[in-house]
Structure formats: C-alpha cells, structure tokens
Design a protein around this motif. Structure first.
Motif, short mmCIF file in Angstrom:
data_model
loop_
_atom_site.label_atom_id
_atom_site.label_comp_id
_atom_site.label_asym_id
_atom_site.label_seq_id
_atom_site.Cartn_x
_atom_site.Cartn_y
_atom_site.Cartn_z
N GLU A 1 -8.04 2.48 6.30
CA GLU A 1 -7.10 3.41 6.45
C GLU A 1 -7.46 4.76 7.04
O GLU A 1 -8.58 5.06 6.94
CB GLU A 1 -6.55 3.57 4.65
CG GLU A 1 -6.36 2.71 3.77
CD GLU A 1 -7.41 2.14 2.86
OE1 GLU A 1 -8.47 2.73 2.95
OE2 GLU A 1 -7.22 1.26 2.33
N VAL B 1 -3.71 -6.02 -1.15
CA VAL B 1 -4.92 -5.61 -0.63
C VAL B 1 -5.92 -6.30 -1.36
O VAL B 1 -6.95 -6.79 -0.75
CB VAL B 1 -5.22 -4.05 -0.49
CG1 VAL B 1 -6.58 -3.81 -0.19
CG2 VAL B 1 -4.44 -3.23 0.30
N GLN B 2 -5.99 -6.45 -2.54
CA GLN B 2 -6.90 -6.99 -3.43
C GLN B 2 -6.81 -8.62 -3.46
O GLN B 2 -7.91 -9.28 -3.43
CB GLN B 2 -6.57 -6.71 -5.07
CG GLN B 2 -6.89 -5.35 -5.31
CD GLN B 2 -8.29 -5.03 -5.11
OE1 GLN B 2 -9.21 -5.50 -5.40
NE2 GLN B 2 -8.47 -3.96 -4.55
N THR C 1 -4.87 3.79 -4.77
CA THR C 1 -4.11 2.87 -4.05
C THR C 1 -4.78 1.69 -3.62
O THR C 1 -4.15 0.82 -3.92
CB THR C 1 -3.21 3.66 -2.72
OG1 THR C 1 -2.67 4.79 -2.99
CG2 THR C 1 -2.49 2.51 -1.99
N ARG C 2 -5.84 1.62 -2.90
CA ARG C 2 -6.36 0.29 -2.52
C ARG C 2 -6.67 -0.52 -3.73
O ARG C 2 -6.88 -1.61 -3.71
CB ARG C 2 -7.90 0.96 -1.63
CG ARG C 2 -8.57 -0.18 -1.64
CD ARG C 2 -9.91 0.26 -0.83
NE ARG C 2 -9.82 0.24 0.56
CZ ARG C 2 -10.10 -0.74 1.44
NH1 ARG C 2 -10.39 -1.96 1.02
NH2 ARG C 2 -9.98 -0.45 2.65
N LYS C 3 -7.30 0.11 -4.93
CA LYS C 3 -7.71 -0.60 -6.14
C LYS C 3 -6.41 -1.28 -6.73
O LYS C 3 -6.49 -2.09 -7.57
CB LYS C 3 -8.54 0.21 -7.01
CG LYS C 3 -9.63 0.74 -6.54
CD LYS C 3 -10.56 1.70 -7.47
CE LYS C 3 -10.47 1.73 -8.69
NZ LYS C 3 -11.04 2.77 -9.82
N CYS D 1 -3.56 -2.02 -5.19
CA CYS D 1 -2.31 -2.60 -4.42
C CYS D 1 -2.61 -4.13 -4.56
O CYS D 1 -3.62 -4.75 -4.08
CB CYS D 1 -2.48 -2.23 -2.89
SG CYS D 1 -1.47 -3.24 -1.70
N SER E 1 0.70 -1.33 -0.03
CA SER E 1 -0.04 0.03 -0.06
C SER E 1 0.73 1.12 -0.02
O SER E 1 0.61 2.09 -0.63
CB SER E 1 -1.04 0.12 1.18
OG SER E 1 -1.96 -1.07 1.04
N GLU F 1 -8.73 -9.09 -0.01
CA GLU F 1 -10.34 -8.42 0.04
C GLU F 1 -11.21 -9.53 0.34
O GLU F 1 -11.37 -10.70 -0.62
CB GLU F 1 -10.48 -7.76 -1.28
CG GLU F 1 -11.86 -6.86 -1.39
CD GLU F 1 -11.89 -5.98 -2.53
OE1 GLU F 1 -12.27 -4.91 -2.49
OE2 GLU F 1 -11.69 -6.81 -3.56
N HIS G 1 -7.73 6.13 -2.32
CA HIS G 1 -8.78 5.23 -3.18
C HIS G 1 -8.14 4.42 -4.51
O HIS G 1 -8.38 3.29 -4.53
CB HIS G 1 -9.90 6.02 -3.62
CG HIS G 1 -11.05 5.54 -4.47
ND1 HIS G 1 -11.78 4.49 -3.70
CD2 HIS G 1 -11.33 5.21 -5.63
CE1 HIS G 1 -12.57 3.80 -4.69
NE2 HIS G 1 -12.22 4.32 -5.77
#
Length: 130
Positions: free
Chosen positions: A121, A110-111, A103-105, A107, A43, A114, A101
């Motif tokens: 965050e 993170v994915q 970054t989350r999509k 990374c 991230s 999920e 936002h």
C-alpha cells in the motif's frame, strides 16, 4: 453461489443482479479483475470504517491498483499494489499509516490471499479546503 455456463463464460445471480464472468472481457468481468476488485474494495471499505471509528474528517477515498502477473505460472497474480488517495481535513501521515495497518489486519480479502499474493500500500492525503 451458483455459476451457470453460458455461450461465453459463466453467469451467477446475486442480490444486486447478474454477474457475467468470462476470460474474454467482451463478454464479462475477467476473473483476475474480480479478484483485484475484491481486495481493493474490501480494503477501501475497511479503511472507511476505521477512519469513521477514529472520528476522522474525510470526504473521499480513491483506490488505484497496479498488479504484477506471472505469465510463466498461468498468468497468476503475484503482487497487488494499492494506492489510496484520501481527501479530508487534518489528516496526518502517521494516523493514516496506523489506519492502513488496522485495515490490512481486518480486510478479509487481504487476509484470504496473504502468503499467495504480495499486497503493498501507499497513500496520499489531499487536504480539503472549506
């Protein structure tokens, strides 16, 4: 990656060097520490790329994590909260929210978790003085 059993835990050799993994932190990194590190550092790295692409002025990013584990379910990780401290010039909350936002999509770590681990965050901006 190939993991070889040692007297305590397992070991693998990667380009950077040897990685010792063990449930007892006296002998290596604990698996949950590696999982949390992967999510946080991925991230942070993606956020850095997003800030660079937007040509925003920043000099530092620190990521602090808080984790919630479920003792009743094999001590699994249920939640990772990441707090980003971004030091820079002229950064606004609105811009950083949008960057997080993206970054989350983007990374991969993170994915990857999920739907299994709740990821949240928060952030703060430290205005850099010249």
């Amino acid at each position: 990656m190939k993991f070889m059993m040692k007297e305590k835990g397992f070991e693998t050799e990667v380009e950077y060097g040897k990685l010792q993994v063990c449930g007892d932190e006296k002998y290596g990194f604990r698996p949950y520490q590696l999982l949390v590190s992967a999510v946080a550092v991925c991230s942070g790295g993606v956020l850095r790329q997003v800030l660079d692409k937007k040509r925003l002025t920043f000099s530092d990013i620190t990521v602090t994590t808080d984790i919630v584990r479920n003792e009743k379910k094999a001590n699994s990780i249920e939640k990772i909260h990441m707090h980003f401290v971004i030091t820079g010039t002229g950064l606004t909350s609105e811009v950083i929210e949008k960057c997080l936002h993206v970054t989350r999509k983007n990374c991969s770590m993170v994915q990857s978790v999920e739907g299994s681990i709740e990821i949240t965050e928060s952030f703060e901006i430290i205005e850099e003085t010249v």
